[in-house]
Enzyme design. Structure first.
Site, PDB file in Angstrom:
ATOM      1  CG  MET A 268       2.267  -0.747 -52.117  1.00  0.00           C
ATOM      2  SD  MET A 268       3.328  -2.350 -51.276  1.00  0.00           S
ATOM      3  CE  MET A 268       2.738  -3.759 -52.446  1.00  0.00           C
ATOM      4  CG  ASN A 270       0.023  -0.908 -55.302  1.00  0.00           C
ATOM      5  OD1 ASN A 270       0.097  -1.774 -54.319  1.00  0.00           O
ATOM      6  ND2 ASN A 270      -0.087   0.242 -55.031  1.00  0.00           N
ATOM      7  CG  HIS A 302      13.015  -1.226 -54.320  1.00  0.00           C
ATOM      8  ND1 HIS A 302      14.010  -1.796 -53.450  1.00  0.00           N
ATOM      9  CD2 HIS A 302      11.767  -1.306 -53.774  1.00  0.00           C
ATOM     10  CE1 HIS A 302      13.230  -2.713 -52.811  1.00  0.00           C
ATOM     11  NE2 HIS A 302      12.084  -2.512 -52.933  1.00  0.00           N
ATOM     12  CD  GLU A 303       8.499   0.678 -54.538  1.00  0.00           C
ATOM     13  OE1 GLU A 303       7.928  -0.485 -54.506  1.00  0.00           O
ATOM     14  OE2 GLU A 303       9.178   0.844 -53.321  1.00  0.00           O
ATOM     15  CD  GLU A 325      10.316  -5.665 -50.266  1.00  0.00           C
ATOM     16  OE1 GLU A 325      11.069  -4.970 -50.767  1.00  0.00           O
ATOM     17  OE2 GLU A 325       9.388  -5.505 -50.690  1.00  0.00           O
TER      18      GLU A 325
HETATM   19  N1  B3K Z   1       6.726  -3.645 -50.575  1.00  0.00           N
HETATM   20  C1  B3K Z   1       6.515  -2.216 -49.877  1.00  0.00           C
HETATM   21  C2  B3K Z   1       6.730  -2.275 -48.359  1.00  0.00           C
HETATM   22  C3  B3K Z   1       5.228  -2.353 -47.848  1.00  0.00           C
HETATM   23  C4  B3K Z   1       5.263  -2.118 -46.430  1.00  0.00           C
HETATM   24  C5  B3K Z   1       4.187  -2.833 -45.723  1.00  0.00           C
HETATM   25  N2  B3K Z   1       4.220  -2.373 -44.277  1.00  0.00           N
HETATM   26  C6  B3K Z   1       7.499  -1.304 -50.531  1.00  0.00           C
HETATM   27  C7  B3K Z   1       8.684  -1.899 -51.008  1.00  0.00           C
HETATM   28  O1  B3K Z   1       9.586  -2.425 -50.309  1.00  0.00           O
HETATM   29  O2  B3K Z   1       8.984  -1.690 -52.235  1.00  0.00           O
HETATM   30 ZN    ZN Z   2      10.487  -3.497 -51.888  1.00  0.00          ZN
END
Ligand code: B3K
Ligand code: ZN
Length: 895
Positions: A268, A270, A302-303, A325
């Site tokens: 994730m 954040n 990716h993150e 995404e």
């Molecule tokens: N954005 C998060 C995915 C969150 C999923 C919530 N159920 C990971 C990603 O795509 O990088």
């Molecule tokens: Zn993502």
């Protein structure tokens, strides 16, 4: 009952979007952290949008224990309505709202919001987890500056992290300590994060191009530091790449990655504090395979890339999810390709990405969960973190890249950030920026048409037929497209399809391409832009029959029907310069044989022809090709992909046919496999690079074939060698490869090997996952794999509570082992229903993902079809199903 459930999870529709009536400019949060009871204090600076009619303030909240609500220091009246806290419009346009509530992290088994994992506390807020921490405007278009104070027992939680910069930290009374964090970037609540745990960090200071210094940290539990080097290197490589390719630099002084053992998905993004499933952080040669190293590199990237595509520019609403995404998957795929280096290694990556798309997204597009890249409606947004939004979304971005070119795409990205930095926007805004930055492109000329990729679900069928006119010396290609109906979308309009192509003479040489009307030939590869339902393109100066190589690099996410014969495909397999199409030719030759066998009477023996075997041998022995590519070509198309392509599938029959072809390839190429195994040993120190990865992949495939054949002939040599290699391997890829060869074919040696592996790695959770997975994914024979899975459910190391472990055993059966799952006695479906219900009470997000194993039940032959339906109906009959699982089950049963 239906009505009640619908009321619990009402349908959210894209067309109902309205801008927020209130904004939260800033929030000060205080956490008194404790696993049993955490007290959350929140001080919100709220502003009413005076352009909108005055309306109550509605805050989202879920599973919260509310203690106090104050507006500008005064208590106010409030009420609870539809799961929201409603405060009648305060008189002031701007006011301070203070809220105090408690939550119980250790009871939070959903792993959304603040929860306990291992001995730490962690958050997951996307998509709607923040409302499980405190009342808030939990929607992505409300962006807020966060200041966060964390207080906790110092011994238990020595590390206290949140987003942004550390302002201060210090001691408190009673063995407690505190840390105060401030994130200068306004962000939606879904990007908020907190960590309180006993962790250690690998640290690295790096300079960005502008000379700014950044601190990078990878936090893991004590004892895991020796598994963090690859994640750190991947992070640094991602930073360098994003600056070099897109001019995007890190905007934070500090960037943290934290590994969490219990995590619903991969990772994730954040802001400044990425939380990761341990699986995508921890790796060393002894515990992780090449595939794991690869996964870490792409998930870290990716993150990290989300920091710009997702965080600096975010989504206006969750229907726009693919804005961040699809684009970020495209970026991580490009990064991995650039890291892979050689054209051949890039081709191998592209094949891997397309395999994922076709095995996961194509079935989704053909089943009850089919939805556009930008969905129109949902009940549970977590159900829409799908292969369509991610992988097909990435293909949509890739098509834009194809239409505007590499430089044009970089210009489009630049314009996108110039226009939208700091905003919450839509997919239209992205496409518009791409088109505006490339006004002379086919994208700009056809923007509305192109955007049908965002609006129409389903995988378009592209038919292509070429006709050579010897007299006129022309070759005319006629293309026709058709997108079959999907739920809620009966009639579809033509889509823009970029068709990259080359033409080969029968001797394999490439023809210079000249379209009618062009003064001269230009190159041997083109991209034709299809914009109509049917369209023809005429090439001139064509003196002989040609074999078209269409959709090179898989230039559009469609199903191609080009009518090529086996003879044509053999030409492509031997000569195509496009790695993707060369591989695809081999896959199609194999699929043709499997289809023919399925169409023949059951008792007819399935015999692999000499032409196919000779072509495979030639490819395996071709000194000019990379091992990684050979491994892909020599692997037959998967049962999952084939099942999606064939109507009314009998999974047992498909399995038997495919296994029989593999047996024949093992036998016919025996000497070649022995050569391949010996010739692809890596004799230098372990590195998970493209070359070594390819060598090991091919050697492992060869070993599997050799053991398989030895079992058929009773020869002990290769099984013995495999056992030896399993014992002596110096890295996990070789060890697991040898173990898999035994588990898949050699019942006797598999047992001591499995026992030994378990004893050796019993302290390593991620390695134990592999141990479960390997057994659950083995090719089914006489129900043995299914029986083994039942036994493993009772194993002391098995738990449903850890998502990785649940995936290793349960998902391996239902999502990855069709022949073990689809049983004539329907026991697999009963197993599925039991586990959906068991998972659903604790973790609805995991349960609803699991439930999707039967999405394609309508495509099964009888008696599978009726039995599957019965199992789905049993789950549907459960009265208190979660909203997440309810949505999946209802869609599966809908007519
Ligand atoms: N954005 C998060 C995915 C969150 C999923 C919530 N159920 C990971 C990603 O795509 O990088
Ligand atoms: Zn993502």
């Amino acid at each position: 009952m239906m009505l009640l459930r619908e009321a619990l999870a009402p349908m959210v529709r894209r067309q109902d979007y309205s801008a927020p009536a209130y904004r939260i400019r800033a929030v000060e949060l205080t956490f008194d952290l404790d696993a049993a009871k955490t007290i959350v204090g929140s001080r919100l600076s709220v502003e009413r949008d005076t352009a909108l009619p005055v309306q109550p303030l509605r805050l989202d909240g879920e599973d919260l224990n509310l203690l106090r609500v104050l507006v500008d220091g005064q208590s106010v009246s409030f009420r609870h309505e539809n799961g929201q806290l409603v405060i009648d419009a305060p008189a002031a346009e701007a006011f301070t709202l203070e809220i105090r509530n408690t939550i119980a992290p250790e009871k939070n088994t959903q792993l959304s919001g603040l929860y306990a994992s291992g001995s730490g506390l962690f958050t997951q807020c996307e998509a709607e987890g923040f409302r499980r921490i405190t009342y808030f405007l939990d929607r992505p278009d409300v962006m807020t500056v966060f200041t966060v104070t964390l207080r906790a027992d110092k011994k238990k939680y020595p590390v206290l992290l949140s987003n942004g910069n550390l302002l201060e930290q210090g001691e408190l009374a009673n063995g407690k300590h505190f840390a105060k964090w401030h994130d200068p970037f306004p962000k939606p609540a879904y990007l908020f994060a907190v960590v309180a745990a006993d962790l250690v960090a690998r640290e690295q200071r790096v300079l960005s191009r502008s000379g700014k210094e950044h601190l990078l940290q990878v936090y893991v539990k004590r004892g895991d530091l020796d598994k963090t080097e690859h994640a750190m290197n991947s992070l640094i490589a991602s930073m360098v790449w994003d600056e070099a390719r897109f001019g995007l630099a890190l905007d934070l002084e500090r960037f943290m990655i934290v590994a969490v053992p219990d995590f619903n998905m991969g990772a994730m993004e954040n802001k400044g504090l990425n939380l990761f499933n341990t699986k995508f952080v921890l790796a060393n040669a002894a515990t992780a395979t090449d595939v794991d190293f690869d996964g870490i590199e792409s998930v870290v990237a990716h993150e990290y890339f989300h920091n710009w595509t997702g965080n600096r520019v975010t989504c206006r609403d969750w229907f726009q999810l693919s804005l961040k995404e699809g684009l970020t998957v495209f970026r991580d795929q490009e990064f991995s390709m650039d890291m892979a280096g050689s054209p051949s290694a890039r081709g191998v990556r592209r094949i891997g990405d397309v395999r994922v798309l076709r095995e996961r997204q194509f079935p989704e597009d053909a089943g009850p969960m089919a939805h556009p890249v930008r969905p129109d409606a949902y009940q549970a947004i977590d159900n829409f973190y799908t292969a369509t939004v991610y992988e097909k979304g990435s293909e949509v971005v890739r098509m834009m890249h194809t239409l505007v070119g590499r430089e044009g795409f970089a210009a489009g990205m630049k314009l996108y950030f110039a226009r939208h930095d700091g905003q919450a926007v839509t997919c239209d805004d992205f496409a518009q920026a791409m088109a505006d930055a490339n006004p002379d492109s086919a994208l700009a000329a056809n923007l509305e048409l192109f955007k049908r990729w965002y609006a129409q679900a389903g995988t378009p069928r592209l038919q292509a037929r070429g006709v050579w006119d010897a007299e006129a010396r022309t070759w005319t290609l006629t293309l026709a497209q058709h997108n079959p109906p999907s739920p809620g979308q009966a009639d579809k309009l033509p889509q823009l399809i970029p068709v990259a192509l080359g033409l080969l003479k029968r001797d394999g040489t490439a023809l210079p391409l000249q379209l009618a009307g062009e003064a001269e030939a230009g190159g041997t590869e083109r991209v034709l832009v299809m914009t109509e339902a049917t369209q023809s393109f005429t090439f001139v100066n064509v003196d002989a029959e040609v074999v078209p190589s269409l959709l090179r690099g898989f230039s559009a996410p469609v199903v191609l029907d080009d009518g090529l014969s086996d003879a044509d495909l053999l030409v492509l397999l031997a000569h195509d310069t496009d790695a993707f199409n060369r591989w695809e030719a081999g896959q199609r030759l194999a699929a043709n044989r499997i289809r023919a066998a399925l169409a023949a009477p059951v008792e007819a023996p399935v015999v692999l022809d000499d032409a196919f075997i000779a072509a495979m041998r030639a490819l395996l022995r071709d000194a000019s090709l990379d091992a990684a590519f050979k491994e892909l070509v020599l692997t037959l198309p998967s049962e999952i992909y084939l099942a999606d392509q064939i109507e009314g599938i009998d999974p047992q029959r498909l399995h038997a046919v495919r296994e029989s072809l593999i047996d024949q390839l093992a036998a016919a190429l025996h000497a070649d496999w022995a050569w391949a195994f010996e010739a692809h040993q890596v004799k230098v120190g372990y590195k998970p690079d493209a070359w070594q990865t390819g060598q090991r992949a091919l050697a492992n495939l060869a070993l599997a074939m050799l053991v398989r054949h030895a079992v058929a002939t009773g020869d002990p040599l290769w099984p013995g060698k495999a056992y030896q290699r399993f014992k002596d391997a110096s890295n996990m890829t070789d060890r697991l490869g040898a173990l898999e060869a035994l588990v898949n074919a050699h019942a006797e040696l598999a047992e001591p090997a499995l026992a030994r592996f378990h004893a050796q790695f019993k302290g390593e959770a991620l390695v134990l996952d592999k141990w479960f997975m390997l057994q659950a994914r083995a090719p089914e024979r006489d129900g043995r794999v299914f029986a083994r899975i039942q036994q493993l459910l009772q194993h002391p190391d098995f738990t449903l509570g850890n998502p990785n472990r649940a995936r290793a055993l349960l998902f391996s059966l239902t999502h990855f082992n069709p022949a073990a799952f689809h049983r004539l006695d329907a026991a697999g479906y009963a197993f599925w229903a039991d586990k959906v219900l068991a998972l659903d009470t604790a973790n609805p997000q995991l349960a609803s993902r699991y439930a999707r194993a039967l999405d394609r039940w309508r495509n099964l032959a009888e008696p599978y079809r009726s039995a599957a339906r019965e199992a789905i109906a049993r789950v549907a009959a459960k009265p208190d199903l979660s909203g997440d699982t309810h949505e999946i089950i209802q869609r599966a049963l809908a007519d």
